[in-house]
Design a protein around this motif. Sequence first.
Motif, short mmCIF file in Angstrom:
data_model
loop_
_atom_site.label_atom_id
_atom_site.label_comp_id
_atom_site.label_asym_id
_atom_site.label_seq_id
_atom_site.Cartn_x
_atom_site.Cartn_y
_atom_site.Cartn_z
N GLY A 41 1.75 10.68 6.03
CA GLY A 41 2.21 11.07 4.70
C GLY A 41 2.42 12.56 4.56
N THR A 82 8.78 14.99 4.19
CA THR A 82 9.63 14.01 3.52
C THR A 82 9.56 12.69 4.28
OG1 THR A 82 11.55 14.59 4.86
CG2 THR A 82 11.23 15.83 2.80
N THR A 83 10.15 11.64 3.71
CA THR A 83 10.17 10.36 4.42
C THR A 83 10.98 10.47 5.71
OG1 THR A 83 12.07 9.61 3.09
CG2 THR A 83 9.86 8.98 2.32
N MET A 86 8.58 11.87 8.17
CA MET A 86 7.61 10.85 8.56
C MET A 86 8.21 9.86 9.56
SD MET A 86 5.98 10.21 4.77
CE MET A 86 5.82 11.65 3.72
N LEU A 103 0.82 4.38 4.59
CA LEU A 103 1.93 5.29 4.31
C LEU A 103 1.83 5.85 2.89
CD1 LEU A 103 4.67 6.49 5.31
CD2 LEU A 103 5.77 4.56 4.16
N ARG A 105 4.25 8.18 0.85
CA ARG A 105 5.58 8.80 0.96
C ARG A 105 5.70 10.12 0.19
NH1 ARG A 105 5.93 4.56 -2.51
NH2 ARG A 105 6.88 4.93 -4.56
N ASP A 109 10.85 14.10 -1.29
CA ASP A 109 12.26 13.73 -1.14
C ASP A 109 13.08 14.17 -2.35
OD1 ASP A 109 11.41 12.50 1.16
OD2 ASP A 109 12.39 10.59 0.77
N THR A 134 15.78 7.53 0.90
CA THR A 134 14.32 7.37 0.91
C THR A 134 13.95 5.93 1.23
OG1 THR A 134 13.95 9.16 -0.67
CG2 THR A 134 12.22 7.51 -0.52
N ASN A 137 14.64 5.14 4.85
CA ASN A 137 13.61 5.73 5.73
C ASN A 137 12.35 4.89 5.73
OD1 ASN A 137 15.29 7.92 6.36
ND2 ASN A 137 14.43 9.22 4.76
N ILE A 138 11.91 4.47 4.54
CA ILE A 138 10.69 3.65 4.44
C ILE A 138 10.91 2.30 5.12
CG2 ILE A 138 9.13 2.47 2.83
CD1 ILE A 138 9.62 4.86 0.90
N ASP A 154 0.79 0.62 1.52
CA ASP A 154 1.31 1.71 0.69
C ASP A 154 0.17 2.39 -0.07
OD1 ASP A 154 2.85 3.37 -0.96
OD2 ASP A 154 3.20 1.79 -2.42
N GLN A 156 0.80 5.30 -1.86
CA GLN A 156 1.40 6.10 -2.94
C GLN A 156 1.04 5.56 -4.32
OE1 GLN A 156 3.03 8.96 -2.39
NE2 GLN A 156 3.26 9.31 -4.58
#
Length: 197
Positions: A41, A82-83, A86, A103, A105, A109, A134, A137-138, A154, A156
């Motif tokens: 992250g 940023t993603t 990562m 993760l 994120r 971004d 974004t 990327n994820i 996740d 976040q």
Amino acid sequence: MQSYNGAQSIRARMNLSALAFVALAALGSEAACAAEVVCLGASGTQGYGLSSNEAFPAQLETMLRAKGINVTVSNAGISGDTTAGMLARFDSVVDSSTRVLVLQRGSNDSRDKIEKIKHGDAVVSRDKIAPAETKANIDQIRAKAAARHIKMIDAQRFIAALPDSARLGDAIGHPNAEGDRIVAAALLPLVIAALRN
């Protein structure tokens, strides 16, 4: 002649010692990389404004071990990441021992500029990353994890849900030590379930 042989013997011992040191360093490096749980992250993972022991990856490892689950949790958080960053770092932070990827994120971004990076005064200027990028990327991080049979969780959402009292009070609202404890506690049952499956 004796002195020459003695010098040769000393050089041979020094060479063996150097080789042994290199081998031990390599083993140490391999052990450091071997982590069953990797937290990937940005500053929310790194533990912006906190000691390394207060960041949620370290608190999560402590909680897991308190329950008799002796796994290593690595902190692969970089402030300002940023993603896209990562995704680019994925292969360097996971290895064959990784079973769970947590993760976080972050919000970088959508930011034009990070004014200051922790432990330095470097200014990072870049364009915003579009929401579609974004997500892509994820999705790629998730696909890479799945290809290695790594469960992804996740983090976040738990950081986003923290009350103001669990934040440092800076402009971005980074978690304080109690906030990271709350995040680690929320992740704990999910990580345990992922490790058992």
